[in-house]
Design a protein around this motif. Sequence first.
Motif, short mmCIF file in Angstrom:
data_model
loop_
_atom_site.label_atom_id
_atom_site.label_comp_id
_atom_site.label_asym_id
_atom_site.label_seq_id
_atom_site.Cartn_x
_atom_site.Cartn_y
_atom_site.Cartn_z
N ALA A 167 36.28 47.68 39.74
CA ALA A 167 35.49 46.96 39.03
C ALA A 167 36.32 45.83 38.22
O ALA A 167 37.51 46.23 37.91
CB ALA A 167 34.63 47.82 38.02
N LYS A 168 35.54 44.84 38.02
CA LYS A 168 36.14 43.69 37.27
C LYS A 168 36.08 44.14 35.48
O LYS A 168 34.99 44.34 35.16
CB LYS A 168 35.46 42.50 37.51
N LEU A 178 40.15 46.82 38.33
CA LEU A 178 40.89 48.15 38.03
C LEU A 178 39.81 49.21 38.77
O LEU A 178 38.91 49.13 39.10
CB LEU A 178 40.90 48.65 36.64
N PRO A 179 40.62 50.35 39.34
CA PRO A 179 40.07 51.47 39.95
C PRO A 179 39.14 52.23 38.98
O PRO A 179 39.50 52.61 37.88
CB PRO A 179 41.05 52.36 40.52
N VAL A 180 37.85 52.44 39.18
CA VAL A 180 36.98 53.31 38.70
C VAL A 180 36.52 54.55 39.21
O VAL A 180 36.14 55.66 38.41
CB VAL A 180 35.74 52.59 38.15
N GLY A 181 36.98 54.69 40.30
CA GLY A 181 36.86 56.01 40.93
C GLY A 181 37.38 56.05 42.39
O GLY A 181 37.58 54.86 43.01
N ILE A 193 48.43 45.13 31.42
CA ILE A 193 49.41 46.01 32.14
C ILE A 193 48.76 47.17 32.76
O ILE A 193 48.23 47.96 32.21
CB ILE A 193 50.53 46.25 31.13
N TYR A 194 49.17 47.35 34.16
CA TYR A 194 48.84 48.50 34.79
C TYR A 194 50.15 49.14 34.80
O TYR A 194 50.91 49.00 35.65
CB TYR A 194 48.24 48.04 36.26
N PHE A 223 44.47 43.46 44.03
CA PHE A 223 43.30 43.15 43.28
C PHE A 223 43.54 43.59 41.66
O PHE A 223 42.81 42.90 40.76
CB PHE A 223 42.31 44.21 43.92
N ILE A 224 44.38 44.32 41.36
CA ILE A 224 44.74 44.66 40.05
C ILE A 224 45.27 43.18 39.48
O ILE A 224 44.77 42.93 38.24
CB ILE A 224 45.63 45.69 39.72
N ARG A 225 46.16 42.51 40.22
CA ARG A 225 46.68 41.18 39.57
C ARG A 225 45.48 40.31 39.47
O ARG A 225 45.82 39.50 38.52
CB ARG A 225 47.51 40.84 40.53
#
Length: 260
Positions: free
Chosen positions: A167-168, A63-66, A175-176, A57-59
């Motif tokens: 969340a988008k 991104l994780p918000v929690g 970059i993660y 999903f990051i790709r």
Amino acid sequence: MKNIVLLGLMVSLVGCANNLTTHYTSIANTNTPAYKPTNKPIEIVNISDNQDELNRFIRIGYLPVGKSNFIAQSRSQKIINIEKQAKAVGAQIVLLNKKDAGKSTRIIPMSTPINSTSTTNSNHNIYGGNIGFNNIYGTSTTTTYGSKTELIPVTSSFTEYTTIYLAKFKPKIGIYPSDLTDLDKQMLGQNTGIRVGVVVDNSPAYFGNIIPRDLVLKINDRVVAGVDGFINIPNNLPSGKVKFEISRGNKLLIKEIEIN
């Protein structure tokens, strides 16, 4: 009667506590211009491997918000509570991982009524001057009330729940990052830098040909001091070309990416 009481006891043990809220840990804030809200229904994805699914999903820009992690009785966490928590934090996707956490047996004392009834019969002859001989027959009933206590074993199944709220966002770099490993530091001969974990599709880093496992050492000649340092750098970058000094294998490379 006993079965009804036992069923009620089991229902009370399962419960409906929303541990998703009490065990929630915030990772990022959606109160930023990069956040991209949507009117789509919240999507809950059941996963077996947290990191692989998260990277997928990051790709594509999430991104994780929690996150939440806790152990509770199996089937005690309702989908509606996951959706409510996601809505409260601005998440559009929730990754849900459930693992068996074993069983526990408790001994519960249970009292049941025990009533006994006895009947006494009476038979008497009565003699009277006016009525002569007469027979009187009667019956009396006596009820004795009591109770019996039994020890009932109740076994409950437990589950470890892990939820990651995504969340988008519009990526400024794409970059993660992850921290350097000890092996990375030994190879580089330094402690500073980050390892590229995931590159967001169609992001500036993607078109700049930065790839996973690259080691980012400097951005615009500024030393990258770990993940925390890397996260703060994009906030101060102007639009235009940005120079990345990276280590790939045994080569030191300079990459330029275009930031809007």
